[in-house]
Design an enzyme around this catalytic site. Structure first.
Site, mmCIF file in Angstrom:
data_model
loop_
_atom_site.group_PDB
_atom_site.id
_atom_site.type_symbol
_atom_site.label_atom_id
_atom_site.label_comp_id
_atom_site.label_asym_id
_atom_site.label_seq_id
_atom_site.Cartn_x
_atom_site.Cartn_y
_atom_site.Cartn_z
ATOM 1 N N LYS A 68 -42.311 -61.553 -32.201
ATOM 2 C CA LYS A 68 -41.281 -60.767 -31.519
ATOM 3 C C LYS A 68 -40.061 -61.628 -31.185
ATOM 4 C CE LYS A 68 -40.971 -57.607 -27.549
ATOM 5 N NZ LYS A 68 -41.784 -56.989 -26.507
ATOM 6 N N ASP A 91 -46.660 -50.428 -27.255
ATOM 7 C CA ASP A 91 -46.022 -51.598 -26.663
ATOM 8 C C ASP A 91 -46.240 -52.741 -27.649
ATOM 9 O OD1 ASP A 91 -45.332 -53.853 -25.271
ATOM 10 O OD2 ASP A 91 -46.784 -53.609 -23.646
ATOM 11 N N GLU A 122 -38.599 -51.270 -22.398
ATOM 12 C CA GLU A 122 -39.873 -51.512 -21.706
ATOM 13 C C GLU A 122 -39.800 -51.170 -20.210
ATOM 14 O OE1 GLU A 122 -40.656 -55.550 -22.843
ATOM 15 O OE2 GLU A 122 -40.997 -54.973 -24.926
#
Ligand code: AMP
Length: 630
Positions: free
Chosen positions: A87, A24, A187
């Protein structure tokens, strides 16, 4: 292929573990998980406690790089060299992020162009891909220590709303970190898998995944059918999360203690100490009814009901997003079968109650909400490794398919491991004024330069009406059917001129050839990245040189002799750097030229608009607008 890993630093081929890890790669924190004794497990750090690695990279003066908690410590003392939230920059151009620039404590290069952003640290320039690769390398290192074996294959998660460019950037970051990224997974899909939802191919379910982290909120509505997850809709707020809860507490305490906002701005250490107290209070109130502490001469006290009142409007905003997501998916709340909770801030009782009340159902929230995405990624990895025989594996393309762009670069249009049949397209334009033909060369492979990949065919789109460079809109579409037959179409959208080819070979490569190409791409990732960086910097610099010349020619009357001379000197410096091999030098020269000429360009535009308003002709407006590109 599965049993070999490449040690790029030492240039060695090593025996690798068969484990495929789930990663992740988060905005605030990242973590890695794998299946251990049949159970998804997140890997802890040296301290044996936390599984979370803060997604922060620090560059020290001696050239060292710190990642995670060590880098987090530098946020206060050395913000310019400490990169967080990378990100948010993945696959973005400067134009995409300029409105949020004040949010970043470090320097994002302002090229006022549509090229991808870079981060400037001292006199070096880093792409978000390189920065994310540092975080991934640290996670890779962490799990290798834990397993005592090399790890080379991973599944990495991304938000459901990530576009092609952002997914490709994530893939590239994995490659640069020495990982073969077997699949990019959404996700919310991973979070559902962590709860076992979707592992039974027969089940048909509609799922809401509510993800409230430190700085972002996402709600995704998914449908699972025949083992395939489909994203029906996504909604959210890219600047809403637990940090806002902390801020609400800080504002409340500042008022109660008569702390002026200017004091907090000036005294960064005090501001940070209060922020940590506020986060502590918030976490405490997830389990208790009251929080009290003292700091210097201040008393900080907060009850749960006071906290609930403070955050109520923020939580309400997330519920509005949920309503919008449901409306987009054309789904009613009572059609949702499961609600999966993700992100540290879903531990807040008011958040849980509000979400559960809104959907009218109990929540899936027994797993650690910080880990649930990584745990699901590990389960997906296990499925890919063939360890869960009952689970349907989708048919995927073994290698990326793309076309050649300026400078001989490979632009992947269908990434490897995309499920087939699939269709993907992207728009391109011309690079020369009046260009009538465009060559479309199709390649297969993972390397950044087409010369290192395999050519599948080429054709020429003829008869583009003469237009200035950059104006034609040429859409290239790749359509890959279930038998691996690729159809490539090119169409100029302003004139409808169109051509297509069909490439029939079933990928045309043996298993071994494919394995060699993949190994090659990992082995050469670092070198490829350098070449790509240099070529991209040169392409951009050449465009800037052209527009700078135009700017000087068209605005000689508006500029002082000194300004013209200084601009010319900076243009020459850029020209010299373009002839060299140092991408950072080119980026710096572009940055210098841009910083100096931006105010001049704005002034020129004001004068040109003023003249136009006075009736001196509309052409000046066009020149002025274009000049802004300098
Ligand atoms: P994430 O981005 O998912 O890692 O979420 C991090 C956010 O969760 C931060 O704002 C944390 O302060 C918050 N958080 C972590 N633990 C708790 C807790 N026990 N109660 C409330 N918020 C928490």
């Amino acid at each position: 292929m599965a049993k070999i890993s490449i040690n790029i630093k030492e240039g060695k081929v090593e025996k690798a573990s068969n484990v495929i890890v789930g990663i992740d790669l988060g905005t605030t924190n990242s973590l890695v998980a794998y299946i251990h004794d049949g159970k998804a497990t997140a890997v802890k750090g040296k301290d044996g406690k936390s599984t979370l690695v803060p997604s922060i990279v620090h560059f020290s003066n001696d050239g060292g790089i710190l990642v995670g908690n060590n880098a987090k410590d530098k946020l206060i003392n050395d913000p310019a060299n400490t990169i967080y939230s990378v990100k948010r920059l993945m696959g973005k151009s400067y134009r995409d992020v300029e409105n949020f620039e004040q949010y970043f404590g470090y320097k994002i290069i302002d090229e006022d162009s549509d090229s991808l952003v870079k981060v400037r640290v001292k006199d070096k320039f880093y792409t978000p891909i390189e920065l994310s690769a540092e975080i991934l390398k640290s996670l890779k290192h962490r799990i290798e220590k834990d397993l005592g074996q090399k790890v080379s294959r991973a599944v990495i998660t991304v938000p459901a709303y990530f576009n092609d460019a952002q997914r490709q950037a994530t893939r590239d970051a994995g490659k640069l970190a020495g990982l073969d990224v077997l699949r990019i997974v959404n996700e919310p899909t991973a979070a559902s898998l962590a709860y076992g939802i979707g592992l039974n191919p027969e089940e048909v379910r509609t799922i809401a995944v509510y993800d409230l982290g430190g700085g972002t909120f996402d709600i995704s509505i998914l449908q699972i059918q025949n083992g395939i997850f489909e994203v029906l809709s996504t909604n959210g707020d890219t600047f809403l999360g637990g940090d806002d809860f902390d801020r609400a507490i800080i504002d409340f305490w500042a008022k109660e203690n008569n702390i002026a906002p200017t004091l907090l701005q000036e005294n960064k250490n005090l501001a940070q100490a209060i922020r940590l107290q506020a986060e502590e209070a918030k976490k405490t109130l997830s389990n208790q009814d009251e929080f009290s502490s003292t700091l210097e001469n201040y008393n900080f006290h907060l009850t749960k009901s006071q906290f609930d009142t403070l955050i109520q409007p923020l939580v309400e905003r997330t519920i509005t997003s949920c309503k919008n997501a449901l409306a987009d998916a054309k789904i009613e709340t009572n059609q949702i079968d499961h609600i999966v909770m993700v992100g540290g801030s879903t531990r807040v009782p008011l958040v849980q109650k509000s979400v559960s009340d809104f959907f009218g159902k109990a929540l899936f929230n027994e797993l650690n909400p910080d880990e649930v995405v990584a745990l699901g990624a590990a389960i997906q990895a296990d499925v890919l490794a063939g360890n869960q025989k009952d689970v349907l594996l989708l048919d995927v393309t073994p290698l990326s398919l793309g076309i050649e762009t300026v400078g001989g670069l490979m632009d992947s249009i269908i990434p490897r491991n995309s499920k087939v049949p699939t269709k993907a397209g992207r728009q391109y334009t011309t690079s020369v004024d009046g260009q009538k033909n465009l060559k479309v060369a199709v390649f297969q492979g993972e390397r950044d330069l087409v010369a290192d990949n395999r050519k599948l065919g080429e054709f020429i789109l003829k008869g583009i009406p003469p237009m200035p460079a950059g104006l034609p809109k040429i859409e290239i579409q790749f359509i890959l059917n279930a038998d691996g037959i690729l159809k490539v179409k090119a169409k100029e959208l302003r004139s409808d001129v169109e051509t297509e080819i069909e490439i029939k070979s079933q990928y045309g490569l043996s298993e071994e050839e494919m394995a060699m190409m993949l190994l090659d791409s990992i082995e050469n990732a670092e070198a490829d990245m350098k070449v790509r960086g240099l070529l991209e910097a040169r392409n951009e610099a050449n465009n800037i040189l052209l527009s700078s010349d135009k700017f000087l020619n068209q605005n000689a009357e508006i500029l002082s002799t000194e300004e013209i001379e200084k601009t010319k000197t900076l243009v020459e410096a850029l020209r010299t750097s373009v002839a060299g091999e140092d991408k950072d030098a080119i980026n710096k020269a572009m940055d210098d030229l841009n910083t100096y000429t931006s105010p001049l360009a704005h002034r020129a535009m004001d004068v040109n608009i003023g003249n136009a308003i006075k009736g001196k002709g509309i052409t000046n407006i066009e020149q002025g607008t274009r000049n802004e590109e300098v």
